[in-house]
Write a protein that holds these residues in place. Structure first.
Motif, short mmCIF file in Angstrom:
data_model
loop_
_atom_site.label_atom_id
_atom_site.label_comp_id
_atom_site.label_asym_id
_atom_site.label_seq_id
_atom_site.Cartn_x
_atom_site.Cartn_y
_atom_site.Cartn_z
N VAL A 93 0.09 -1.24 0.49
CA VAL A 93 1.19 -0.68 1.27
C VAL A 93 1.33 -1.43 2.59
O VAL A 93 0.35 -1.64 3.30
N GLN A 94 2.55 -1.83 2.88
CA GLN A 94 2.75 -2.60 4.11
C GLN A 94 4.18 -2.44 4.61
O GLN A 94 5.13 -2.33 3.81
N LEU A 95 4.34 -2.40 5.94
CA LEU A 95 5.64 -2.45 6.60
C LEU A 95 5.59 -3.62 7.56
O LEU A 95 4.69 -3.68 8.41
N VAL A 96 6.53 -4.53 7.45
CA VAL A 96 6.53 -5.72 8.30
C VAL A 96 7.85 -5.83 9.02
O VAL A 96 8.91 -6.00 8.39
N TYR B 106 3.21 5.82 7.13
CA TYR B 106 2.89 4.40 7.38
C TYR B 106 3.63 3.91 8.62
O TYR B 106 4.76 4.33 8.88
N TRP B 107 2.98 2.99 9.32
CA TRP B 107 3.56 2.33 10.49
C TRP B 107 3.58 0.82 10.26
O TRP B 107 2.69 0.26 9.63
N GLY B 108 4.58 0.17 10.85
CA GLY B 108 4.57 -1.28 10.92
C GLY B 108 3.71 -1.74 12.08
O GLY B 108 3.19 -0.93 12.86
N GLN B 109 3.58 -3.06 12.22
CA GLN B 109 2.70 -3.61 13.25
C GLN B 109 3.39 -3.76 14.59
O GLN B 109 2.73 -3.99 15.60
N TYR C 84 8.47 -0.17 16.51
CA TYR C 84 7.70 0.05 15.29
C TYR C 84 8.57 0.77 14.25
O TYR C 84 9.25 1.74 14.59
N CYS C 85 8.51 0.34 13.02
CA CYS C 85 9.13 1.12 11.96
C CYS C 85 8.09 2.09 11.39
O CYS C 85 6.87 1.84 11.47
N VAL C 86 8.59 3.19 10.86
CA VAL C 86 7.71 4.25 10.39
C VAL C 86 8.36 4.94 9.21
O VAL C 86 9.59 5.00 9.11
N ASN D 10 11.58 9.40 4.28
CA ASN D 10 12.33 9.39 5.53
C ASN D 10 11.87 8.16 6.30
O ASN D 10 10.69 7.78 6.25
N VAL D 11 12.80 7.56 7.04
CA VAL D 11 12.45 6.32 7.74
C VAL D 11 12.90 6.40 9.19
O VAL D 11 13.83 7.16 9.53
N GLY D 12 12.26 5.62 10.02
CA GLY D 12 12.63 5.67 11.43
C GLY D 12 12.08 4.51 12.22
O GLY D 12 11.34 3.67 11.71
N TRP D 13 12.47 4.49 13.50
CA TRP D 13 12.02 3.48 14.46
C TRP D 13 11.52 4.17 15.72
O TRP D 13 12.18 5.08 16.23
#
Length: 123
Positions: free
Chosen positions: A2-5, A112-115, A93-95, A33-36
């Motif tokens: 699992v990864q968010l980039v 999950y969080w992006g970097q 960050y995306c989440v 659901n997605v967000g920043w």
């Protein structure tokens, strides 16, 4: 895995635009659901824009300037940022969160969080 980039950050001037992207791998973004979020130096992380199947939330200070979206075919979410201001500076960050859990931009569950990607807006 699992990864968010995230990508798309940079140094811009007041009034410019930037488009952030967040590519998901290892899971299907459409099921969440997605967000920043963003975090400015010396400040707490804050929810900027979040969306579910039924609602979309924007931080008051970005309403009318930022737009959150996603592309299921690309498994990617976006944050279009227009009319940028110096106070928009920070790490973005995306989440993602569970589809039935409310308040992703607040105290809701985050899976999950992006970097993070740096956005700097000069005066």
């Amino acid at each position: 895995q699992v990864q968010l980039v995230e990508s798309g950050g940079g140094l811009v001037q007041r009034g410019d635009s930037l488009s952030l992207s967040c590519v998901a791998s290892g899971f299907t973004l459409a099921n969440y659901n997605v967000g920043w979020f963003r975090q400015a130096p010396g400040k707490e992380r804050e929810g900027v824009a979040c969306t579910s199947t039924s609602t979309t939330y924007y931080l008051d200070s970005v309403k009318g300037r930022f737009t959150i979206s996603r592309d299921g075919a690309k498994n990617t979410m976006y944050l279009q940022m227009n009319s940028l201001k110096p106070e928009d500076t920070g790490v973005y960050y995306c989440v993602v969160g569970p589809p039935l859990a409310p308040d992703l931009c607040g105290l809701g569950i985050k899976d999950y969080w992006g970097q993070g990607t740096q956005v700097t807006v000069s005066p």
